[in-house]
Motif scaffolding. Structure first.
Motif, PDB file in Angstrom:
ATOM      1  N   LEU A  37      15.857  10.755   5.816  1.00 51.23           N
ATOM      2  CA  LEU A  37      14.825  11.237   5.029  1.00 51.23           C
ATOM      3  C   LEU A  37      15.019  11.662   3.650  1.00 51.23           C
ATOM      4  N   GLN A  38      14.099  11.527   2.790  1.00 51.96           N
ATOM      5  CA  GLN A  38      14.221  11.585   1.335  1.00 51.96           C
ATOM      6  C   GLN A  38      12.927  11.934   0.703  1.00 51.96           C
ATOM      7  N   GLY A  39      13.055  12.531  -0.329  1.00 53.52           N
ATOM      8  CA  GLY A  39      12.080  13.072  -1.246  1.00 53.52           C
ATOM      9  C   GLY A  39      12.191  13.376  -2.767  1.00 53.52           C
ATOM     10  N   GLY A  40      11.366  13.202  -3.580  1.00 57.17           N
ATOM     11  CA  GLY A  40      11.575  13.266  -4.973  1.00 57.17           C
ATOM     12  C   GLY A  40      10.537  13.238  -5.875  1.00 57.17           C
ATOM     13  N   TYR A  41      10.909  12.985  -7.146  1.00 57.03           N
ATOM     14  CA  TYR A  41      10.160  12.294  -8.155  1.00 57.03           C
ATOM     15  C   TYR A  41       9.869  10.938  -8.367  1.00 57.03           C
ATOM     16  N   GLN A  42       8.587  10.533  -8.480  1.00 58.67           N
ATOM     17  CA  GLN A  42       8.209   9.278  -8.581  1.00 58.67           C
ATOM     18  C   GLN A  42       7.324   9.025  -9.770  1.00 58.67           C
ATOM     19  N   ALA A  43       7.452   8.048 -10.553  1.00 64.58           N
ATOM     20  CA  ALA A  43       6.755   7.361 -11.742  1.00 64.58           C
ATOM     21  C   ALA A  43       6.477   6.111 -11.819  1.00 64.58           C
ATOM     22  N   THR A  44       5.200   5.469 -12.205  1.00 68.99           N
ATOM     23  CA  THR A  44       4.693   4.234 -12.078  1.00 68.99           C
ATOM     24  C   THR A  44       4.201   4.042 -13.452  1.00 68.99           C
ATOM     25  N   ASP A  45       4.687   2.937 -14.087  1.00 66.71           N
ATOM     26  CA  ASP A  45       4.166   2.209 -15.294  1.00 66.71           C
ATOM     27  C   ASP A  45       3.245   1.178 -14.967  1.00 66.71           C
ATOM     28  N   PHE A  46       1.905   1.215 -14.977  1.00 63.03           N
ATOM     29  CA  PHE A  46       0.902   0.073 -14.381  1.00 63.03           C
ATOM     30  C   PHE A  46       0.557  -0.791 -15.847  1.00 63.03           C
ATOM     31  N   ASP A  47       0.222  -1.865 -15.652  1.00 65.83           N
ATOM     32  CA  ASP A  47      -0.426  -2.841 -16.340  1.00 65.83           C
ATOM     33  C   ASP A  47      -1.968  -2.659 -16.467  1.00 65.83           C
ATOM     34  N   GLY A  48      -2.472  -2.096 -17.250  1.00 67.00           N
ATOM     35  CA  GLY A  48      -4.032  -2.207 -17.497  1.00 67.00           C
ATOM     36  C   GLY A  48      -4.452  -0.842 -17.089  1.00 67.00           C
ATOM     37  N   LEU A  49      -3.820   0.152 -16.844  1.00 64.11           N
ATOM     38  CA  LEU A  49      -4.154   1.386 -16.197  1.00 64.11           C
ATOM     39  C   LEU A  49      -3.046   2.592 -17.077  1.00 64.11           C
ATOM     40  N   PRO A  50      -3.334   3.766 -17.134  1.00 74.05           N
ATOM     41  CA  PRO A  50      -2.624   4.793 -17.710  1.00 74.05           C
ATOM     42  C   PRO A  50      -1.279   5.030 -16.698  1.00 74.05           C
ATOM     43  N   ASN A  51      -0.220   5.134 -17.230  1.00 72.30           N
ATOM     44  CA  ASN A  51       0.806   5.624 -16.264  1.00 72.30           C
ATOM     45  C   ASN A  51       0.620   6.616 -15.533  1.00 72.30           C
ATOM     46  N   ALA A  52       1.607   6.837 -14.550  1.00 68.55           N
ATOM     47  CA  ALA A  52       1.507   7.900 -13.476  1.00 68.55           C
ATOM     48  C   ALA A  52       2.464   8.477 -13.240  1.00 68.55           C
ATOM     49  N   HIS A  53       2.724   9.985 -12.738  1.00 64.53           N
ATOM     50  CA  HIS A  53       3.900  10.605 -12.044  1.00 64.53           C
ATOM     51  C   HIS A  53       3.409  11.387 -11.136  1.00 64.53           C
ATOM     52  N   GLY A  54       4.399  11.737 -10.238  1.00 64.63           N
ATOM     53  CA  GLY A  54       3.961  12.619  -9.199  1.00 64.63           C
ATOM     54  C   GLY A  54       5.527  12.878  -8.226  1.00 64.63           C
ATOM     55  N   TRP A  55       4.915  12.969  -6.907  1.00 63.96           N
ATOM     56  CA  TRP A  55       6.040  13.419  -6.015  1.00 63.96           C
ATOM     57  C   TRP A  55       5.814  12.568  -4.668  1.00 63.96           C
ATOM     58  N   GLY A  56       6.773  12.182  -3.966  1.00 62.18           N
ATOM     59  CA  GLY A  56       6.894  11.489  -2.720  1.00 62.18           C
ATOM     60  C   GLY A  56       7.951  11.826  -1.737  1.00 62.18           C
ATOM     61  N   ALA A  57       7.606  11.313  -0.470  1.00 61.73           N
ATOM     62  CA  ALA A  57       8.717  11.422   0.633  1.00 61.73           C
ATOM     63  C   ALA A  57       8.784  10.241   1.676  1.00 61.73           C
ATOM     64  N   SER A  58       9.710   9.788   2.132  1.00 58.10           N
ATOM     65  CA  SER A  58       9.869   8.853   2.774  1.00 58.10           C
ATOM     66  C   SER A  58      10.700   9.118   3.964  1.00 58.10           C
ATOM     67  N   ALA A  59      10.811   8.220   4.957  1.00 56.18           N
ATOM     68  CA  ALA A  59      11.806   8.277   6.238  1.00 56.18           C
ATOM     69  C   ALA A  59      11.970   6.820   6.606  1.00 56.18           C
ATOM     70  N   SER A  60      13.206   6.964   7.264  1.00 53.60           N
ATOM     71  CA  SER A  60      13.345   5.508   7.878  1.00 53.60           C
ATOM     72  C   SER A  60      14.509   5.591   9.097  1.00 53.60           C
ATOM     73  N   GLY A  61      14.441   4.900  10.191  1.00 50.42           N
ATOM     74  CA  GLY A  61      15.046   5.120  11.184  1.00 50.42           C
ATOM     75  C   GLY A  61      15.629   4.152  11.866  1.00 50.42           C
ATOM     76  N   THR A  62      16.663   3.940  12.750  1.00 46.06           N
ATOM     77  CA  THR A  62      17.146   2.749  13.195  1.00 46.06           C
ATOM     78  C   THR A  62      16.617   2.496  14.621  1.00 46.06           C
ATOM     79  N   LEU A  63      16.141   1.071  15.010  1.00 45.96           N
ATOM     80  CA  LEU A  63      16.035   1.059  16.289  1.00 45.96           C
ATOM     81  C   LEU A  63      17.150  -0.239  16.942  1.00 45.96           C
ATOM     82  N   GLY A  64      18.163   0.333  17.756  1.00 47.98           N
ATOM     83  CA  GLY A  64      19.125  -0.764  18.094  1.00 47.98           C
ATOM     84  C   GLY A  64      20.079  -0.530  16.894  1.00 47.98           C
ATOM     85  N   SER A  65      20.967  -1.621  16.939  1.00 56.06           N
ATOM     86  CA  SER A  65      22.042  -1.694  15.854  1.00 56.06           C
ATOM     87  C   SER A  65      21.619  -2.696  14.665  1.00 56.06           C
TER      88      SER A  65
END
Length: 194
Positions: A37-65
């Motif tokens: 599990l992870q979370g933190g600060y995220q920023a994006t530089d867009f081509d043709g749009l204003p840049n953006a920043h904010g927060w996000g969270a994500s998760a990953s889990g294994t299925l088998g080996s």
């Protein structure tokens, strides 16, 4: 003959010492967990749009080996604007060792950006492949190349590079950057591995 025997004994002792020293390095591949599990600060530089920043969270889990599933969410605000967007993704992947400390990794995912204020959602399908390696007992890194295409977006290749510094068995600090033709995304935050 005694000096020769002594020389051979020294060679054997050096060989055993080198093997013993390499064992912790060989065990590093076991430290590449795909359940976190992870979370933190995220920023994006867009081509043709204003840049953006904010927060996000994500998760990953294994299925088998050798398989993993993952998903995430982030909300970012566009600079100098009341507009924002939600970024959702869901995917699955495959990993397998290619040497004692490195895995070959491939992922495929669906991503949706719900943009509020600039009109139109973006739906993206992507596939990527690369390597993830335990570079030191407390440090790992990954490099992947991929291609994405979808609705309201032109197909483009991208590159992704990331690293994690591990404070212990479970906690670490992750940084990742993704570079493509239309946007560059950056993330930094803590990761809990289980």
């Amino acid at each position: 003959q005694r000096p020769l025997m002594r020389h051979a004994s020294i060679k054997r002792a050096l060989f055993v010492a080198l093997v013993a020293a390499a064992l912790p390095l060989a065990a590093q591949a076991d430290d590449l967990s795909y359940s976190f599990l992870q979370g933190g600060y995220q920023a994006t530089d867009f081509d043709g749009l204003p840049n953006a920043h904010g927060w996000g969270a994500s998760a990953s889990g294994t299925l088998g080996s050798h398989f993993q599933v993952f998903g995430g969410w982030a909300r970012q605000d566009f600079n100098d604007s009341n507009a924002n967007y939600d970024d959702w993704n869901l995917g699955a992947g495959f990993h397998t060792p290619i040497n004692a400390s490195t895995d070959f990794v491939t992922n495929a995912d669906y991503r949706r950006l719900n943009i509020n204020g600039f009109g139109g959602d973006i739906k993206v399908y992507s596939g990527e492949a690369g390597v993830r390696s335990a570079l030191a007992p407390h440090f790992e890194g990954w490099v992947l190349a991929g291609y994405e295409d979808g609705h309201n977006i032109d197909g483009a290749a991208y590159g992704k590079v990331g690293a994690q510094y591990k404070f212990g068995k479970n906690w670490g600090l992750v940084g990742e950057a993704k570079f493509s033709k239309d946007m560059n995304t950056y993330f930094i935050g803590p990761r809990f591995t289980f």
